[in-house]
Design a protein around this motif. Sequence first.
Motif: not given
Length: 257
Positions: A187-196, A198-202, A208-222
Amino acid sequence: MNLELGDKNIFISASSDGTGRTIAESFLAEGANVCINGRNEEKLGRCIDELVKIYGSHVSAICADASDEAGISKIAEELSQKHKSLDGMVCCLGSGKPMEDDKLSPREWQRLMQINLYSAEALVKSLLPLMKKAKASSIVFISSIAAKEYNGAPYAYAAAKGGILTLAKYLSHDLAAFGIRVNTVMPGNIFYEGGRWDELMREDEASVKKYIDDSVPMRRFVTTKEIADAVVFLSSARSSFTTGAVLTVDGGQMAGY
């Protein structure tokens, strides 16, 4: 598409929440008999209560720590009492959360290697006798893109997830004679409530949003469901000639590989 998983016996480690729980629900939706696992009795109890309301006797649970010897022994013993054979297992236990800043700390290396690699090998070894009794069975490991690409993860976590790729490759060769297929989902960057994530987003949502936009072509979490779909497919008869494979689910982040 009929995945032919009805009444297959499946065990999923670390499946009382997050990705593991979604994987369990996806197998249950296909009619499989699923044994979930967690070390937190209260959390596991809530999970099993919720799943039993939907899936009834198709779901069971074993409360045990899948990262230590005693817990793994308990899992193997209780599964052998529940089932004559095991059609599939998913090694979902893992953590990349650091406890120390020093990425070369021997203590951190031991801890993260134990959680992410050593426990997976020990679990497979303990459950192989049950898997060999099935006509055809499947092992799916959950690795991470950190195994192949720098993403700031702890060194030991990345090394352990790389070790999972090697372990799966060798097992796929040696277990083919027993009708056991071994594959890995990366997997790439998995987002779910209570996950790592989610913790970093808080802690710092903008970064975090900049990292996802810059490094993931589809520009979102899996999502956990997207990982679960990959796991269930690899465990099914629809991938009966697939073994030793690595399925990357990362939105194009590792497009160079």
